[in-house]
Scaffold this motif. Structure first.
Motif, PDB file in Angstrom:
ATOM      1  N   LEU A   1       5.614  -4.509  -8.137  1.00 25.51           N
ATOM      2  CA  LEU A   1       5.952  -3.370  -7.258  1.00 25.51           C
ATOM      3  C   LEU A   1       7.480  -3.287  -7.150  1.00 25.51           C
ATOM      4  N   THR A   2       8.072  -2.391  -7.925  1.00 27.30           N
ATOM      5  CA  THR A   2       9.537  -2.364  -8.051  1.00 27.30           C
ATOM      6  C   THR A   2      10.215  -1.358  -7.124  1.00 27.30           C
ATOM      7  N   ASN A   3       9.442  -0.581  -6.387  1.00 24.23           N
ATOM      8  CA  ASN A   3      10.060   0.447  -5.535  1.00 24.23           C
ATOM      9  C   ASN A   3      10.105   0.038  -4.060  1.00 24.23           C
ATOM     10  N   ILE A   4      10.022  -1.283  -3.795  1.00 30.61           N
ATOM     11  CA  ILE A   4      10.118  -1.795  -2.421  1.00 30.61           C
ATOM     12  C   ILE A   4      11.397  -2.602  -2.269  1.00 30.61           C
ATOM     13  N   THR A   5      12.161  -2.299  -1.225  1.00 32.94           N
ATOM     14  CA  THR A   5      13.319  -3.112  -0.849  1.00 32.94           C
ATOM     15  C   THR A   5      12.999  -3.787   0.470  1.00 32.94           C
ATOM     16  N   ALA A   6      12.944  -5.125   0.460  1.00 31.34           N
ATOM     17  CA  ALA A   6      12.614  -5.897   1.673  1.00 31.34           C
ATOM     18  C   ALA A   6      13.872  -6.579   2.188  1.00 31.34           C
ATOM     19  N   LEU A   7      14.136  -6.417   3.477  1.00 32.99           N
ATOM     20  CA  LEU A   7      15.382  -6.934   4.067  1.00 32.99           C
ATOM     21  C   LEU A   7      15.100  -7.655   5.383  1.00 32.99           C
ATOM     22  N   THR A   8      15.888  -8.693   5.662  1.00 31.15           N
ATOM     23  CA  THR A   8      15.835  -9.332   6.976  1.00 31.15           C
ATOM     24  C   THR A   8      16.775  -8.556   7.895  1.00 31.15           C
ATOM     25  N   ALA A   9      16.228  -7.963   8.931  1.00 32.06           N
ATOM     26  CA  ALA A   9      17.037  -7.135   9.833  1.00 32.06           C
ATOM     27  C   ALA A   9      16.307  -6.955  11.152  1.00 32.06           C
ATOM     28  N   VAL A  37       0.844  -1.206   0.000  1.00 34.44           N
ATOM     29  CA  VAL A  37       0.000   0.000   0.000  1.00 34.44           C
ATOM     30  C   VAL A  37       0.880   1.256   0.000  1.00 34.44           C
ATOM     31  N   LEU A  38       1.905   1.265   0.852  1.00 38.71           N
ATOM     32  CA  LEU A  38       2.808   2.420   0.928  1.00 38.71           C
ATOM     33  C   LEU A  38       3.530   2.667  -0.402  1.00 38.71           C
ATOM     34  N   SER A  39       3.836   1.576  -1.128  1.00 38.48           N
ATOM     35  CA  SER A  39       4.616   1.700  -2.362  1.00 38.48           C
ATOM     36  C   SER A  39       3.882   2.504  -3.436  1.00 38.48           C
ATOM     37  N   LEU A  40       2.540   2.544  -3.368  1.00 45.36           N
ATOM     38  CA  LEU A  40       1.772   3.327  -4.333  1.00 45.36           C
ATOM     39  C   LEU A  40       1.716   4.808  -3.964  1.00 45.36           C
ATOM     40  N   LEU A  41       2.157   5.132  -2.749  1.00 40.08           N
ATOM     41  CA  LEU A  41       2.067   6.510  -2.254  1.00 40.08           C
ATOM     42  C   LEU A  41       3.428   7.202  -2.178  1.00 40.08           C
ATOM     43  N   ALA A  42       4.500   6.411  -2.074  1.00 40.69           N
ATOM     44  CA  ALA A  42       5.839   6.953  -1.814  1.00 40.69           C
ATOM     45  C   ALA A  42       6.756   6.754  -3.022  1.00 40.69           C
ATOM     46  N   ARG A  43       7.911   7.404  -2.969  1.00 41.55           N
ATOM     47  CA  ARG A  43       8.923   7.185  -4.011  1.00 41.55           C
ATOM     48  C   ARG A  43       9.616   5.852  -3.800  1.00 41.55           C
ATOM     49  N   ARG A  44       9.936   5.555  -2.524  1.00 45.76           N
ATOM     50  CA  ARG A  44      10.713   4.346  -2.223  1.00 45.76           C
ATOM     51  C   ARG A  44      10.294   3.824  -0.850  1.00 45.76           C
TER      52      ARG A  44
END
Length: 212
Positions: free
Chosen positions: A123-131, A93-100
């Protein structure tokens, strides 16, 4: 009831719970919650209720996702950090509202499953990380917006430090076994302003990485 009717009811429920921001409603109409709900619970994807997902976690109630997103007031040029990827629904949902959007979770399995859904939805503007989300993501700081989807006893210091001046963080605060409050934190030139939004119930924010 067919899917079109269910989606109409879904949007009606969001509005009736106070989600009135047009951009947020449009984003939640475009992101199909069913893509993030697996197995037995897929038929309940349009219900306004939390549902179980992998690793003992839950996908949040849609009206709460909507209200948190609305409170975050994401702008099109914003860089957003989400702490607690879970199913990936909120990040989508956030990815449609934000740049990154950067989203982190302590469970490797949740991150990889969410990445699969993001790829399937394009959805190409999301970076998902294990942290360890309690420490944020210092390498990418500062952030314009930070959303925390797990409850802390206080807004976590490392996350506050990663918020840009003028930036907003939305975080559930309170003891994990008691009623929590959703708090909106705005970073000012001189400190932080806190606004209490509503009672909520989230899983606790846990330090360290999960075993899965």
């Amino acid at each position: 009831m067919d899917d079109a009717e269910r989606k109409m009811q879904f949007l009606f429920k969001l509005r009736s719970h106070g989600v009135t921001d047009k951009r947020v409603l449009e984003a939640m109409e475009r992101i199909d919650r069913r893509a993030f709900v697996r197995g037995l619970f897929a038929d309940r994807a349009y219900d306004d209720t939390p549902l179980p997902i992998t690793c003992g976690q839950t996908i949040s109630q849609p009206s709460v996702v909507g209200l948190m997103t609305q409170a975050l007031n994401v702008q099109p040029r914003d860089k957003v950090l989400e702490v607690g990827t879970g199913s990936g629904y909120q990040a989508a949902v956030l990815s449609l509202l934000a740049r990154r959007v950067y989203t982190v979770d302590r469970h490797r399995r949740l991150v990889s499953e969410a990445q699969e859904v993001f790829a399937a939805l394009g959805l190409t503007n999301i970076t998902a990380l294990t942290a360890d989300g309690s420490r944020g993501l210092p390498d990418q700081a500062p952030f314009d917006r930070i959303l925390v989807t797990a409850a802390a006893e206080d807004p976590p210091g490392p996350l506050l430090a990663e918020l840009r001046t003028g930036g907003i963080m939305v975080v559930p605060v309170g003891q994990s076994d008691a009623v929590q409050r959703l708090i909106k934190v705005t970073r000012t030139e001189t400190g932080y302003d806190y606004d209490e939004l509503r009672p909520v119930r989230f899983v606790p924010l846990v330090e360290g990485l999960g075993q899965d």
